[in-house]
Motif scaffolding. Structure first.
Motif, PDB file in Angstrom:
ATOM      1  N   THR A  46       0.843  -1.191   0.000  1.00 29.24           N
ATOM      2  CA  THR A  46       0.000   0.000   0.000  1.00 29.24           C
ATOM      3  C   THR A  46       0.879   1.241   0.000  1.00 29.24           C
ATOM      4  O   THR A  46       2.089   1.165   0.255  1.00 29.24           O
ATOM      5  CB  THR A  46      -0.874   0.049   1.265  1.00 29.24           C
ATOM      6  OG1 THR A  46      -0.006   0.122   2.387  1.00 29.24           O
ATOM      7  CG2 THR A  46      -1.759  -1.173   1.388  1.00 29.24           C
ATOM      8  N   PHE A  72       0.827   3.480   2.178  1.00 32.09           N
ATOM      9  CA  PHE A  72       1.319   3.577   3.550  1.00 32.09           C
ATOM     10  C   PHE A  72       2.578   2.722   3.753  1.00 32.09           C
ATOM     11  O   PHE A  72       3.592   3.186   4.269  1.00 32.09           O
ATOM     12  CB  PHE A  72       0.200   3.136   4.497  1.00 32.09           C
ATOM     13  CG  PHE A  72       0.559   3.164   5.944  1.00 32.09           C
ATOM     14  CD1 PHE A  72       0.843   4.359   6.583  1.00 32.09           C
ATOM     15  CD2 PHE A  72       0.611   1.980   6.676  1.00 32.09           C
ATOM     16  CE1 PHE A  72       1.180   4.384   7.935  1.00 32.09           C
ATOM     17  CE2 PHE A  72       0.946   1.999   8.015  1.00 32.09           C
ATOM     18  CZ  PHE A  72       1.226   3.197   8.649  1.00 32.09           C
ATOM     19  N   GLU A  73       2.520   1.476   3.296  1.00 29.91           N
ATOM     20  CA  GLU A  73       3.675   0.585   3.456  1.00 29.91           C
ATOM     21  C   GLU A  73       4.858   1.044   2.617  1.00 29.91           C
ATOM     22  O   GLU A  73       6.013   0.930   3.043  1.00 29.91           O
ATOM     23  CB  GLU A  73       3.290  -0.839   3.066  1.00 29.91           C
ATOM     24  CG  GLU A  73       2.341  -1.493   4.054  1.00 29.91           C
ATOM     25  CD  GLU A  73       1.748  -2.778   3.521  1.00 29.91           C
ATOM     26  OE1 GLU A  73       1.555  -3.698   4.316  1.00 29.91           O
ATOM     27  OE2 GLU A  73       1.460  -2.860   2.308  1.00 29.91           O
ATOM     28  N   LEU A 118       6.459   3.507   4.637  1.00 27.23           N
ATOM     29  CA  LEU A 118       6.952   2.900   5.874  1.00 27.23           C
ATOM     30  C   LEU A 118       8.351   2.303   5.684  1.00 27.23           C
ATOM     31  O   LEU A 118       9.202   2.380   6.576  1.00 27.23           O
ATOM     32  CB  LEU A 118       5.970   1.799   6.285  1.00 27.23           C
ATOM     33  CG  LEU A 118       5.807   1.400   7.744  1.00 27.23           C
ATOM     34  CD1 LEU A 118       5.560   2.629   8.600  1.00 27.23           C
ATOM     35  CD2 LEU A 118       4.654   0.413   7.877  1.00 27.23           C
TER      36      LEU A 118
END
Ligand SMILES: Nc1ncnc2c1ncn2[C@@H]1O[C@H](COP(=O)(O)OP(=O)(O)OP(=O)(O)O)[C@@H](O)[C@H]1O
Ligand SMILES: [Mg+2]
Lengths: 332, 249
Positions: free
Chosen positions: B102, B104-105, B108
């Protein structure tokens, strides 16, 4: 639910499936059923080890049967000649496979083209197989290494001494099921860890991962070592389960083909894929025995159908198993 | 040039940097100095060697000759990941999202590689995703993004490594016109935090807004360098570049 670790919460269907599988010996004591399912679980663990390297880290290797066979032979031989318990020697097998895995990984890191990588890893596994068949004094070659001891009896509180010989199909089933549950729990935790996220980033773009400070060498080496360790461990379990090894059965290309089919049918890059693939393919292969001569044909048709209708594997079919949560972060 | 080191050394420096592909001099004896907190623009026609220069600076390619210095330290022989860990980040002109992770990942990863705790990395990722205006798409897979979103993701991801020098390769390239002012704003705010910027950009309006100094490249060489307005006004630059662009437009 909050009390459960993230990896357990993330794949409820997988863990319910694994739990159900563990109940099989309560339903049937049929030796044939337990034998077939035990083998299916061994292939599922083996395919999961390959899936970690290929499906999660994008390390396209086709020589994992070498790690399986090394684990099997090292454990079998050290139990036979060293007089040690298979409970100990299986870790020798796993470590031997991991060491070989780390060593072959180093040259592999330089190869970027897929066809070259495929040929080199396949050739490596073939070298191991041929070596094994030629070391007749040690391995008895294709005559087969017989007389491998089964796992020695364990004293289990409440149950007394539980043995795992050829006649103890139910206890052996539970032993192998425990290995499966432990392997999947470990992999489930690993792929959601920091390292797991980083290896998936490497799979999706090596160049981008490197640009974010990821040392490709370090993570690829780590992944292949862990993957080979797991393949070696399950190879050892296989050796003390079937009790006879030949280079073809424990190191042959057929193993790799089978494992690739299992992983692709089940769903590469998913935790549950190898288990689903292994159960579906093993059970249908057994079921198709009644098709007699047409068995392999029917089996081929089955694989083609799966590839046509579920090109990313059965685990990714929404209706059957629910969509595997891709988003580790979202689930966290 | 005196060997300046430590605190006084420029953020990033290239000395006589060259790359030959077959017979093509993609980058030819380039000198470049980027002061601390400075924003340098690099312009030039297609194939001028701008991206190749970035690949040499970031370590994705090994140069045929010359040196790269980061805060005075010779990093020419360092790998790309080591350069990143030392504070040199870059974005890619041809975006490279992690497709199955994602947004987000994706962000991250950079923070986790630096050794942040999960909680700190998550906080940073959320903050950066918001900073580049991708919050609504945070749970979307990398493969599901539009060009503009991919460019924004490139920015957030590069920032997740907490760089001191950031190389931006055509952040507005292929992005719809409506998104451009927003992206300019994001980059300007990055500059305001003290990050040194090197910006490759085809859009002259954008580059004049973001960069104080411009370097004009042509056939791997530096043809002109100076304050943004001056370089943009030069006749040879206009003839080689702007003229060509006007004609193309
Ligand atoms: N990996 C490579 N192998 C061979 N030639 C290359 C390679 N990368 C770039 N080149 C060549 O080097 C020259 C410079 O290319 P580069 O991509 O650096 O230009 P650019 O200034 O970034 O262009 P654009 O504005 O189109 O992005 C071109 O002639 C290109 O064809
Ligand atoms: Mg370019």
């Amino acid at each position: 639910m909050r009390l459960l670790p993230a990896w357990l919460r993330a794949s409820p269907r997988l863990w319910s499936g694994v739990a159900l599988l563990g109940l099989v010996p309560l339903i049937t004591r049929d030796a044939y059923v337990l034998q077939v399912l035990s083998l299916a679980m061994i292939w599922a663990i083996f395919a999961s080890s390959w899936n970690l390297a290929v499906g999660y880290a994008g390390l396209k290797t086709f020589g994992h049967q070498a790690f399986f066979g090394i684990g099997a032979y090292v454990s079998a031989l050290s139990a036979m000649h060293g007089g040690l318990s298979p409970w100990v020697t299986m870790w020798f097998g796993a470590v031997a496979a991991a060491v070989v895995g780390a060593l072959v990984c180093l040259p592999l890191l330089r190869i970027r083209s897929l066809p070259h990588l495929a040929i080199v890893t396949l050739a490596f596994a073939e070298i191991v197989r041929i070596l094994c068949s030629n070391l007749v004094d040690l391995t008895r070659g294709e005559l087969g290494l017989a007389g491998i001891p089964p796992f020695t009896p364990l004293s289990v509180p409440g149950l007394g001494l539980v043995s795992f010989g050829p006649a103890d199909r139910a206890s052996t089933f539970v032993l192998i099921w425990s290995c499966l549950a432990a392997s999947l729990a470990f992999l489930g935790w690993l792929v959601r860890s920091r390292t797991g996220l980083i290896i998936q980033a490497i799979r999706d773009s090596q160049v981008a991962a490197e640009s974010l400070g990821v040392s490709l060498t370090r993570y690829k080496l780590f992944t292949l070592t862990i993957s080979a360790f797991l393949a070696g461990a399950v190879g050892a379990v296989y050796a003390h389960f079937v009790l006879v090894l030949t280079p073809t059965s424990a190191l042959g290309i057929a193993l790799m083909v089978q494992m690739t089919a299992i992983t692709l049918v089940g769903g590469i890059g998913t935790l549950q894929g190898p288990l689903i693939g292994s159960l579906v393919l093993t059970v249908s292969a057994e079921g198709l025995r009644m098709a007699g001569d047409h068995r392999m044909l029917a089996f081929g048709v089955l694989i083609v159908l799966v590839v046509l209708f579920a090109p990313r594997g059965l685990a990714r079919l929404d209706l059957l198993f629910g969509r595997p949560s891709q988003a580790a972060g979202a689930a966290r | 040039m005196a060997a300046n080191s430590g605190e006084d050394a420029p953020a990033l420096e290239a000395r006589g940097l060259s790359k030959v592909f077959g017979g093509v001099h993609a980058v030819d004896a380039m000198d470049l100095t980027v002061g601390r907190g400075e924003a340098v623009g690099i312009i030039g026609p297609n194939g001028a060697g701008k991206t190749t220069l970035f690949n040499l600076l970031a370590g994705s390619l090994q140069p045929t000759g010359g040196q790269v210095l980061l805060r005075g330290a010779d990093i020419t022989s360092w790998s790309a990941d080591r350069r990143c860990r030392s504070g040199l980040a870059r974005t890619f002109q041809v975006t490279l999202p992690f497709d199955d992770l994602t947004v987000f990942e994706n962000v991250l990863v950079g923070a986790l590689v630096r050794g942040e705790t999960w909680a700190a990395a998550e906080r940073l990722a959320i903050e950066l995703i918001e900073h580049v205006g991708l919050s609504h798409a945070a749970a979307r897979a990398g493969s599901q993004l539009s060009t503009g979103q991919r460019k924004r993701l490139e920015l957030a991801r590069a920032l997740s490594t907490s760089p001191s020098v950031l190389l931006l390769d055509e952040v507005t390239g292929g992005v719809d016109q409506a998104s451009v002012p927003g992206l300019i704003d994001v980059v300007r705010r990055i500059g305001q935090t003290g990050v040194s910027l090197v910006i490759i950009e085809h859009n002259m309006t954008v580059i004049q807004e973001l960069a104080t100094r411009l370097v004009f490249m042509h056939q791997g060489r530096k043809i002109a360098e100076g304050p943004a307005g001056e370089v943009a006004a030069r006749r040879d630059v206009r003839a080689l570049y702007l003229g060509e662009h006007d004609a193309a437009a």
